[in-house]
Design an enzyme around this catalytic site. Structure first.
Site, PDB file in Angstrom:
ATOM      1  N   GLY A   1       1.174  -1.102   0.109  1.00  0.00           N
ATOM      2  CA  GLY A   1       0.341   0.018  -0.334  1.00  0.00           C
ATOM      3  C   GLY A   1       0.429   1.004   0.004  1.00  0.00           C
ATOM      4  O   GLY A   1       1.688   1.100   0.647  1.00  0.00           O
ATOM      5  N   THR A   2       0.509   2.144  -0.553  1.00  0.00           N
ATOM      6  CA  THR A   2       1.486   3.216  -0.388  1.00  0.00           C
ATOM      7  C   THR A   2       0.695   4.517   0.088  1.00  0.00           C
ATOM      8  O   THR A   2       1.534   5.088   0.777  1.00  0.00           O
ATOM      9  CB  THR A   2       1.371   3.885  -2.472  1.00  0.00           C
ATOM     10  OG1 THR A   2      -0.098   3.797  -2.467  1.00  0.00           O
ATOM     11  CG2 THR A   2       2.316   2.552  -2.783  1.00  0.00           C
ATOM     12  N   THR A   3      -0.136   5.794  -0.336  1.00  0.00           N
ATOM     13  CA  THR A   3      -0.026   6.694   0.080  1.00  0.00           C
ATOM     14  C   THR A   3      -1.438   7.072   1.050  1.00  0.00           C
ATOM     15  O   THR A   3      -2.610   6.763   0.536  1.00  0.00           O
ATOM     16  CB  THR A   3       0.034   8.372  -1.028  1.00  0.00           C
ATOM     17  OG1 THR A   3       1.621   7.816  -1.651  1.00  0.00           O
ATOM     18  CG2 THR A   3      -0.052   9.557   0.116  1.00  0.00           C
TER      19      THR A   3
ATOM     20  N   ALA B   1       3.482   4.334  -7.752  1.00  0.00           N
ATOM     21  CA  ALA B   1       3.099   3.545  -7.336  1.00  0.00           C
ATOM     22  C   ALA B   1       1.310   4.028  -6.388  1.00  0.00           C
ATOM     23  O   ALA B   1       1.124   3.711  -5.015  1.00  0.00           O
ATOM     24  CB  ALA B   1       4.136   2.920  -5.049  1.00  0.00           C
TER      25      ALA B   1
END
Length: 288
Positions: free
Chosen positions: A60-62, A235
């Site tokens: 998972g990113t942001t 991403a």
């Protein structure tokens, strides 16, 4: 300590379940069945390196969080990646922790979701045992302890980095807590972001944040920040109008946790996209 087989064969509960104990469910599980903890299962050999371990699991990113008078907002994009591959376009990274708090996840997605579920159970277990809810500081500290327990896996490339946000019933304010992979906990003020696109999201929020934000203003700023992050970080996924995939946005106030419905987000995202057709880089702050 009785084994699962011992009590399962008799069809009854083991003594550990019938004896009053500590109010921490994860500590109880550590003593009774540690293999069920996220950190209780060793990684298989042959992965080669921490980066190799990280590349085999979706990440998972942001995540962004913004405090506003009387509450706090938590939002996350929907993309998960494995190396340079998009593993999932509609993963959810923002969850309610309890009635007055929420947690967003960055890092190894599978482990992070498992940690969130255990954290939710931890808070529910405490309330049932003690008869009261944990304070906001208590919740944040419990999460820090759980992240610290995952350190061995983090050192092998499977890190979990959450962002915790809650409404403090004692002060009537929204509060934000960030963490590092060692379980270090830091209270943030006004806004914060974690994940691969966090530097871009935080840069956007520096220009957009206002101390008199309403919940709606905070939602607009959060989506703008995630859009900027997606613009510069591969991403991080931006809003997808064709697939109707929008960021997960949740607010926590004195009324509790509320996730903004997709219908509401669709209108908000479309207005932002319309504005960016004129100014692609987004709103600009005055120089002075």
């Amino acid at each position: 300590m009785e084994s699962n087989a011992d009590w399962g064969s008799r069809g009854g509960l083991p003594q550990a379940f019938l004896t009053p104990g500590i109010s921490s469910f994860s500590e109880f599980l550590k003593g009774f069945a540690p293999e069920y903890l996220p950190s209780g299962r060793p990684l298989p050999g042959g992965l080669g390196s921490a980066s190799a371990a990280g590349d085999i699991a979706p990440h998972g990113t942001t995540i962004v969080s913004i405090a506003f008078p009387g509450g706090v907002l938590l939002a996350g994009d929907r993309r998960a990646t494995m190396g340079n591959f998009i593993a999932q376009r509609d993963i959810e990274k923002v969850f309610p922790a309890d009635e007055f708090s929420a947690v967003g996840i960055a890092g190894s997605a599978g482990l992070a979701v498992e940690v969130v579920r255990l954290f939710q159970l931890e808070l529910e277990h405490y309330e049932k045992i003690e008869g009261v809810t944990l304070s906001t500081d208590g919740k944040a500290n419990r999460l820090a302890t759980m992240i610290r327990g995952n350190l061995a896996m983090a050192m092998q490339g499977l890190a979990v980095v959450p962002l915790f946000a809650g409404y403090d019933e004692e002060t009537g304010q929204g509060r934000i807590f960030s963490y590092d992979v060692t379980g270090g906990m830091y209270e943030e003020h006004d806004f914060y972001s974690v994940g691969s696109g966090s530097m871009f999201a935080r840069g956007a929020l520096k220009k957009l944040f206002r101390p008199d934000f309403t919940a709606e203003d905070a939602a607009v700023a959060a989506v703008q920040a995630l859009y900027d992050a997606a613009d510069d970080d591969s991403a991080t996924g931006g809003p997808d109008l064709f697939r109707k995939i929008f960021p997960v946005v949740a607010v926590v106030t004195e009324d509790g946790y509320r996730r903004l419905p997709d219908e509401e987000l669709s209108t908000l995202v479309e207005s932002i996209m319309d504005a960016r057709r004129v100014v692609p880089d987004g709103p600009r702050s005055p120089l002075r």
